[in-house]
Scaffold this active site. Structure first.
Site, short mmCIF file in Angstrom:
data_model
loop_
_atom_site.label_atom_id
_atom_site.label_comp_id
_atom_site.label_asym_id
_atom_site.label_seq_id
_atom_site.Cartn_x
_atom_site.Cartn_y
_atom_site.Cartn_z
N GLY A 37 39.41 25.29 41.78
CA GLY A 37 38.05 24.83 42.06
C GLY A 37 38.03 23.46 42.72
O GLY A 37 39.07 22.82 42.92
N ALA A 74 36.89 30.37 34.08
CA ALA A 74 38.19 29.87 34.53
C ALA A 74 39.25 30.98 34.54
O ALA A 74 39.60 31.53 33.50
CB ALA A 74 38.65 28.74 33.60
N ALA A 75 39.74 31.30 35.73
CA ALA A 75 40.75 32.36 35.87
C ALA A 75 41.27 32.37 37.30
O ALA A 75 40.61 31.87 38.21
CB ALA A 75 40.13 33.73 35.56
N THR A 117 35.21 41.93 35.55
CA THR A 117 35.33 42.42 36.93
C THR A 117 35.32 43.94 37.00
O THR A 117 35.76 44.62 36.06
CB THR A 117 36.66 41.92 37.54
N TYR A 141 45.63 41.61 37.64
CA TYR A 141 44.38 40.85 37.56
C TYR A 141 43.36 41.60 36.71
O TYR A 141 42.80 41.06 35.74
CB TYR A 141 43.82 40.59 38.96
N LYS A 145 41.90 40.74 32.73
CA LYS A 145 40.48 40.62 32.35
C LYS A 145 40.14 41.64 31.26
O LYS A 145 39.39 41.34 30.32
CB LYS A 145 39.60 40.84 33.58
N PHE A 169 30.84 43.19 40.60
CA PHE A 169 31.38 43.92 41.74
C PHE A 169 31.68 42.86 42.82
O PHE A 169 32.32 41.87 42.49
CB PHE A 169 30.43 45.07 42.10
N ASN A 170 31.26 42.98 44.06
CA ASN A 170 31.74 42.02 45.07
C ASN A 170 30.77 40.87 45.27
O ASN A 170 29.80 40.99 46.02
CB ASN A 170 32.02 42.75 46.38
N1 UFG Z 1 38.96 43.89 53.52
C1 UFG Z 1 39.36 44.09 54.82
N2 UFG Z 1 39.94 43.05 55.47
C2 UFG Z 1 40.13 41.82 54.90
C3 UFG Z 1 39.70 41.63 53.55
C4 UFG Z 1 39.12 42.69 52.90
O1 UFG Z 1 39.21 45.17 55.39
O2 UFG Z 1 40.69 40.93 55.56
C5 UFG Z 1 38.32 45.01 52.80
C6 UFG Z 1 39.08 45.39 51.55
O3 UFG Z 1 40.06 46.35 51.85
C7 UFG Z 1 37.95 45.94 50.69
C8 UFG Z 1 36.72 45.14 51.13
O4 UFG Z 1 37.06 44.58 52.38
O5 UFG Z 1 37.73 47.26 50.99
C9 UFG Z 1 36.38 44.01 50.17
O6 UFG Z 1 37.55 43.26 49.93
P1 UFG Z 1 37.53 41.85 49.17
O7 UFG Z 1 38.94 41.34 49.18
O8 UFG Z 1 36.46 40.99 49.74
O9 UFG Z 1 37.08 42.24 47.71
P2 UFG Z 1 37.75 43.29 46.71
O10 UFG Z 1 36.86 44.48 46.71
O11 UFG Z 1 39.17 43.51 46.93
O12 UFG Z 1 37.74 42.44 45.39
C10 UFG Z 1 36.59 42.12 44.70
C11 UFG Z 1 36.77 40.81 43.98
C12 UFG Z 1 37.88 40.90 42.98
C13 UFG Z 1 37.63 42.04 42.07
C14 UFG Z 1 37.41 43.29 42.86
C15 UFG Z 1 37.02 44.42 41.97
O13 UFG Z 1 37.05 39.81 44.91
O14 UFG Z 1 37.96 39.72 42.25
O15 UFG Z 1 36.36 43.11 43.78
O16 UFG Z 1 37.51 45.58 42.49
F1 UFG Z 1 38.69 42.25 41.28
#
Ligand code: UFG
Length: 326
Positions: A37, A74-75, A117, A141, A145, A169-170
């Site tokens: 952070g 915090a994680a 998460t 990860y 959690k 979620f996101n």
């Molecule tokens: N993606 C791309 N290109 C990139 C980055 C991401 O195509 O450069 C895609 C990923 O494959 C995914 C989507 O965009 O399909 C979202 O990806 P993010 O990395 O933004 O987020 P995630 O879905 O992987 O992860 C999020 C949180 C995590 C949590 C997860 C739960 O950031 O902390 O959702 O599944 F664990």
């Protein structure tokens, strides 16, 4: 008004929640070791640079403030990194949570809101995903959690601890009022990477175009960080009022593909997103969309940011005022 300790309050969702708690009239102290952070995210005079594993520093902090509840962010959050260094994730996320729970016990603090998460579900069998779906994390990860959630459930059962775990979620976007936003280093999340690609001209990679989705790219449930912050305040108020607690999904219930997010960014910015098609990223489920009916019903939580464009626009406003062009 309650006296609240926010761990990880210098991070993205934690700092938004701190600002929202202060607006709602709560008294807030932040614990953050600043390993991820940023001090500039924390409202003036509220930061305590402490690591959860430092029991003496924790005792000092808890003794100086009579906290009535803790909100625990915090994680470490990088899914890919967690597969390369699982020990660090279990030590920091699960072990750090245990150290926090020990300190809470020593100081008689019996309420906690925990940052969980959607990663606890792994590859879901049912979409939209209800809370009672199978919990099968596909990376350390998510498991770290889930282990904390399990600990909370047993402490609740055995010792009357009251907890709410919010499975996000996101998370995306930024709250302009607060001047904070998404600043991970390195950045791995889709929306900030798309916005950086627009600014730098260097293409973002779309991870996989052969998923079983309408356009072949992964679908996610994007939820605005301010709506998540509000969910924490509501969860806290509920616990303070004697609410029984439990586990809740926090998403909007609407899924968007990677290509739809790219199109939304183009609509918001009026600029083309440079992108290339790449391989699938290991561990990415095709579709993650929340069933958040329980949170909406129990806590009367209604996300204010209804469209993807609004969410991306708020991220763009932050990115435009803070980017260094990289
Ligand atoms: N993606 C791309 N290109 C990139 C980055 C991401 O195509 O450069 C895609 C990923 O494959 C995914 C989507 O965009 O399909 C979202 O990806 P993010 O990395 O933004 O987020 P995630 O879905 O992987 O992860 C999020 C949180 C995590 C949590 C997860 C739960 O950031 O902390 O959702 O599944 F664990």
């Amino acid at each position: 008004m309650a006296k609240i300790l926010v761990t990880g309050g210098a991070g993205y969702i934690g700092s938004h929640t701190c600002h929202r708690l202060l607006e709602a009239g709560h008294d807030v102290q932040v614990l953050d070791d600043l390993s991820k952070g940023f001090a500039h995210n924390v409202p003036e005079g509220r930061l305590n640079v402490v690591n959860l594993h430092d029991a003496a520093a924790m005792d000092k902090l808890f003794s100086a403030h009579e906290f009535e509840a803790v909100i625990h962010f915090a994680a470490f959050i990088a899914v890919g990194e967690s597969s390369r260094e699982p020990e660090r994730y279990f030590r920091n996320n699960t072990g750090g949570s245990l150290a926090l729970l020990d300190a809470m016990k020593r100081h008689g603090v019996r309420r906690i809101v925990f940052s969980s998460t959607a990663a606890v579900y792994g590859n879901p069998e049912v979409v939209p995903i209800p809370e009672n779906s199978a919990w099968k994390p596909v990376n350390p990860y998510g498991e770290s959690k889930l282990m904390t959630e399990t600990t909370l459930r047993w402490l609740s059962e055995c010792s009357g601890l009251k907890y709410v775990a919010l499975r996000y979620f996101n998370a995306c976007g930024a709250e302009p009022r607060y001047g904070v936003g998404e600043e991970h280093d390195p950045e791995t999340h889709l929306i900030p990477l798309i916005l950086k690609a627009i600014r730098s001209g260097k293409p973002v990679t779309v991870f996989g175009q052969d998923y079983a989705t309408p356009d072949g790219t992964c679908i996610r449930d994007y939820v605005h960080v301010s709506d998540l912050a509000e969910a924490h305040v509501k969860a806290l108020d509920w616990l303070m009022a004697g609410g029984e607690g439990g586990v809740f999904n926090a998403g909007t219930g609407h899924g968007f593909s990677v290509l739809e997010v790219i199109r939304a960014a183009e609509a918001v910015t009026g600029q083309k997103v440079p992108y290339i098609m790449g391989e699938r990223r290991i561990g990415d489920p095709a579709v993650l969309v929340a069933d958040s009916a329980k949170l909406q019903k129990t806590l009367n939580w209604i996300p204010k940011y209804a469209t993807l464009e609004e969410m991306v626009a708020s991220a763009w406003a932050f990115e435009s005022s803070h980017s260094h062009g990289d």
